[in-house]
Enzyme design. Structure first.
Site, PDB file in Angstrom:
ATOM      1  N   ASP A 361       0.851  -1.190   0.000  1.00 60.72           N
ATOM      2  CA  ASP A 361       0.000   0.000   0.000  1.00 60.72           C
ATOM      3  C   ASP A 361       0.885   1.238   0.000  1.00 60.72           C
ATOM      4  OD1 ASP A 361      -2.207   1.723   0.172  1.00 60.72           O
ATOM      5  OD2 ASP A 361      -3.212   0.458   1.647  1.00 60.72           O
ATOM      6  N   LEU A 557      -5.227   2.926   1.672  1.00 64.18           N
ATOM      7  CA  LEU A 557      -6.330   2.193   1.039  1.00 64.18           C
ATOM      8  C   LEU A 557      -6.109   2.019  -0.458  1.00 64.18           C
ATOM      9  CD1 LEU A 557      -9.188   4.085   2.932  1.00 64.18           C
ATOM     10  CD2 LEU A 557      -7.961   2.040   3.669  1.00 64.18           C
ATOM     11  N   HIS A 558      -4.835   2.036  -0.850  1.00 58.92           N
ATOM     12  CA  HIS A 558      -4.467   1.808  -2.242  1.00 58.92           C
ATOM     13  C   HIS A 558      -3.842   0.410  -2.396  1.00 58.92           C
ATOM     14  CE1 HIS A 558      -4.114   6.404  -3.201  1.00 58.92           C
ATOM     15  NE2 HIS A 558      -5.335   6.036  -2.900  1.00 58.92           N
ATOM     16  N   GLY A 559      -4.352  -0.547  -1.637  1.00 61.99           N
ATOM     17  CA  GLY A 559      -3.746  -1.883  -1.621  1.00 61.99           C
ATOM     18  C   GLY A 559      -3.695  -2.540  -2.987  1.00 61.99           C
TER      19      GLY A 559
END
Ligand SMILES: Cc1cc2nc3c(=O)[nH]c(=O)nc-3n(C[C@H](O)[C@H](O)[C@H](O)COP(=O)(O)OP(=O)(O)OC[C@H]3O[C@@H](n4cnc5c(N)ncnc54)[C@H](O)[C@@H]3O)c2cc1C
Ligand SMILES: *[C@@H]1O[C@H](CO)[C@@H](O)[C@H](O)[C@H]1NC(C)=O
Ligand SMILES: *[C@@H]1O[C@H](CO)[C@@H](O)[C@H](O)[C@H]1NC(C)=O
Ligand SMILES: *[C@@H]1O[C@H](CO)[C@@H](O)[C@H](O)[C@H]1NC(C)=O
Ligand SMILES: *[C@@H]1O[C@H](CO)[C@@H](O)[C@H](O)[C@H]1NC(C)=O
Ligand SMILES: *[C@@H]1O[C@H](CO)[C@@H](O)[C@H](O)[C@H]1NC(C)=O
Length: 625
Positions: A361, A557-559
């Site tokens: 992330d 939250l950019h996994g």
């Protein structure tokens, strides 16, 4: 401002309304939205964050024989960003019959308002995941866990996300394509353009699409301070540019996925236009529990709804699009994953693959707030903000007042940025839901960074580390599909503390920005009090910042990368360059989880691209182009 008020105040003037969302923004009144907001906030105040899926799904009789739901050409698990594209494209010709299984519900007029997005995490539009307690980040959040929202909706996380449109850098795709033929920049650019319908203030010719389903606009909220941010960039010799164009490193107003200021989700872009096709069946409120595999070939999916167990079969392929957390989960539940983990949980191993072992992330440090002496930015009433929204502008057309951005690279010219500076400005009470409810920062930490700003208009740059070295994992907790998986974001864990050192440099750079003539002209001042856990260190020293970084750094939250794409000899790879799961026929993964490493992006545009490219790969293979 009334709309940001914390729960109990809202309850005082609460009345209950029966709401019939119509998805018709322009046809609705200010009062309608005020009532919608009040009703939603009443729900929010009662919402308990789930720790598993049992509030929504149950398996009453584990041994019961599944009810046969029929046969399809393709079954897609998850109608998120990528799943929505596939649902549309695979039914376009009319030749294939497609079943889509989605755990969530349809979006509504409330989710359409960008400015309400931070509330959506406290609702059933969110799965409600959290990381396991962390050691080197998230320490200043409740229980030392970071909240990890994921959209549970037709449209997936695009129904709750911040809509920021950043594709990633040319160099990222060259690196991706270097070992995965077909994913280099030249190959993927047409897919970015295919998805897009952009109406921007200015754009580099040749890079944007204008006839696609996803609407992209220049942020419509334009407070005067955004000009100061852009001026300060120019004072530092930075270029103002189209960061999705020829060069990314530079500054700009945000490009966001809205249409006239309202959310343009994957559901609006791809599901609505296809919904009535007779060959497309979408089931909502469904939990896919297992991929059925025989002789190393996927032939169907088992799922549950209202206590009942069903199965459907796929004559051509099963496509998993559950996102970065749920795709690895359902693969592992079906026996595809790391052998030792599966054996420990008593799951028969179908294929030993490193599923969930590479959870990447981006990292943010959202604690740099500067006070100003700006007094001419009026705080309006809820009704006035809604009225602006209905006219396609104002605060509610963006999320948490984010209006502009900079991308910094050591070389600046035509190279891949290392960091992103997301710019926002607001009154502190407007930021409260973001810190307290969304990120779940503890009250003491929140007070330390915001109390000295009380009543003042502040600005902040949220730095994003775009290429961190640390990686985390997604693991199963048990073999029960109703249990949530274990998310370990594991930020700052890489050896030598490189990520933290990079963030430290960025903090100093942001202080430099605050001292440019542009920002001095509004008396920009860092007024935060020391974080309670860091008072042993000299305030603002390197040691202080190292401590503060562990407290308030957050995985943004950019996994990506939990079902990583890679060549056969790459032992970290789960799928090949055609998105096929190694060792299993008839099974692909198409979503954020296949992206092999963090890009200089916000992932949604790249996931749309993956969905479009996946559709073409699949249609080519089955002679349907
Ligand atoms: C709060 C938040 C803010 C964000 N902000 C931005 C932003 O500003 N810009 C940006 O580009 N990106 C942003 N992102 C990230 C972006 O939304 C995701 O990267 C993107 O949506 C990933 O797409 P996906 O198709 O992989 O998964 P998702 O869009 O998450 O879709 C997965 C879908 O599968 C469904 N599903 C999962 N498992 C099952 C199952 N077993 N059975 C049935 N259905 C299932 C889920 O309910 C969901 O609908 C944000 C994310 C969040 C959560
Ligand atoms: C509030 O929750 C109830 C019960 O879950 C639901 O029926 C209603 O639609 C919700 N209201 C809003 C505005 O989301
Ligand atoms: C569960 O399903 C099995 C198989 O269909 C059946 O024999 C059994 O009676 C069911 N149990 C309950 C409690 O319904
Ligand atoms: C945006 O919405 C407003 C209010 O309905 C309308 O006046 C305007 O024409 C719309 N603009 C576009 C580009 O659709
Ligand atoms: C804000 O502060 C700056 C710097 O101290 C000063 O030059 C400017 O006049 C002030 N503006 C207002 C409106 O007070
Ligand atoms: C600038 O802001 C700081 C912090 O709020 C304040 O102490 C100082 O007096 C201000 N200076 C001017 C010139 O307004």
């Amino acid at each position: 401002m009334r709309i940001m008020i914390v729960k109990n105040k809202i309850l005082c003037f609460l009345t209950l309304f029966i709401l019939i969302p119509t998805n018709n923004v322009s046809g609705q009144s200010v009062e309608y939205y005020e009532e919608l907001l009040e009703a939603f906030l009443a729900n929010v105040s009662q919402w308990e964050q789930p720790t598993d899926s049992r509030r929504f799904f149950s398996l009453c009789n584990e041994t019961a024989k599944p009810i046969d739901h029929g046969q399809y050409d393709f079954i897609i698990v998850g109608a998120g960003v990528a799943g929505s594209v596939l649902a549309n494209r695979l039914t376009e010709s009319g030749k294939c019959k497609v079943l889509v299984l989605e755990a969530g519900q349809y979006e509504n007029d409330f989710t359409d308002v960008p400015g309400f997005a931070t509330y959506l995490v406290n609702s059933d539009f969110n799965w409600g995941y959290k990381t396991i307690p962390q050691k080197t980040s998230c320490l200043g959040m409740k229980n030392q866990q970071c909240n990890y929202p994921r959209g549970k909706a037709v449209g997936g996380s695009s129904v709750i996300n911040f809509m920021i449109y950043v594709r990633g850098n040319k160099e990222d795709f060259e690196r991706w394509g270097h070992r995965n033929p077909g994913w280099d920049y030249k190959s993927v650019l047409p897919y970015f353009r295919k998805t897009e319908n952009s109406i921007l203030d200015f754009e580099d010719p040749g890079y944007h699409g204008h006839g696609g389903p996803v609407s992209v606009e220049t942020a419509r909220y334009r407070p005067s301070i955004t000009k100061i941010f852009l001026e300060s960039a120019q004072q530092r010799g930075r270029e103002i540019l189209d960061y999705n164009g020829r060069d990314q490193s530079g500054y700009s107003r945000f490009q966001i996925m809205t249409k006239n200021g309202t959310r343009c989700s994957a559901s609006k872009a791809y599901i609505q236009p296809a919904k009535n096709r007779p060959n497309l069946e979408i089931l909502d409120h469904i939990l896919g529990t297992k991929i059925l595999i025989r002789d190393k070939k996927a032939y169907g999916v088992e799922f549950t709804r209202n206590c009942r167990k069903y199965r459907a079969t796929a004559s051509k392929e099963v496509i998993v699009s559950g996102g970065v957390v749920n795709s690895p989960q359902i693969l592992m539940l079906s026996g595809i994953g790391p052998r030792d983990q599966l054996e420990r949980l008593g799951i028969p191993v179908v294929e030993d693959l490193p599923v969930g072992e590479d959870f990447h992330d981006h990292v943010i440090f959202p604690a740099l707030l500067f006070s100003t002496n700006i007094t001419n930015e009026p705080e309006l009433s809820t009704g006035e903000y809604i009225s602006q929204y209905l006219n396609g502008h104002g605060l509610l057309t963006v999320v948490i007042s984010l209006t502009a951005v900079g991308f910094e690279s050591p070389k600046m010219i035509l190279s891949n940025p290392r960091s992103e500076y997301a710019f926002l400005s607001a009154y502190t009470d407007q930021a409260a839901p973001f810190y307290l409810n969304f990120m779940q920062v503890t009250q003491q930490n929140y007070d330390a960074i915001t109390q000295p700003l009380a009543g003042k208009y502040f600005w902040s740059i949220i730095p994003v580390l775009l290429h961190p070295r640390s990686t985390g994992t997604i693991k199963l907790k048990t073999r029960d599909p109703l249990d949530y998986p274990l998310l370990d974001s594991n930020l700052y864990s890489a050896r030598y503390g490189d990520d933290m050192k990079e963030m430290l440099k960025i903090i100093k750079d942001i202080f430099d920005i605050s001292r440019t003539p542009a920002f001095r002209s509004i008396n920009s001042t860092y007024v935060s009090e020391p974080l309670p856990a860091c008072t042993d260190y000299k305030f603002l020293s390197d040691d202080y910042w190292m401590c503060a970084l562990k407290q308030l750094s957050y995985p943004v939250l950019h996994g990506v990368s939990t079902c990583k794409m890679g060549p056969k000899d790459d032992r970290t790879a789960v799928v090949d360059n055609k998105l096929k799961v190694y060792g299993i026929k008839g099974l692909r993964v198409a979503d954020a989880s296949v992206i092999p490493f963090p890009l200089s992006c916000h992932p949604t545009p790249a996931v749309y691209m993956v969905g479009e490219k996946a559709s073409d790969l699949i249609r080519q293979e089955h002679g349907d182009l």
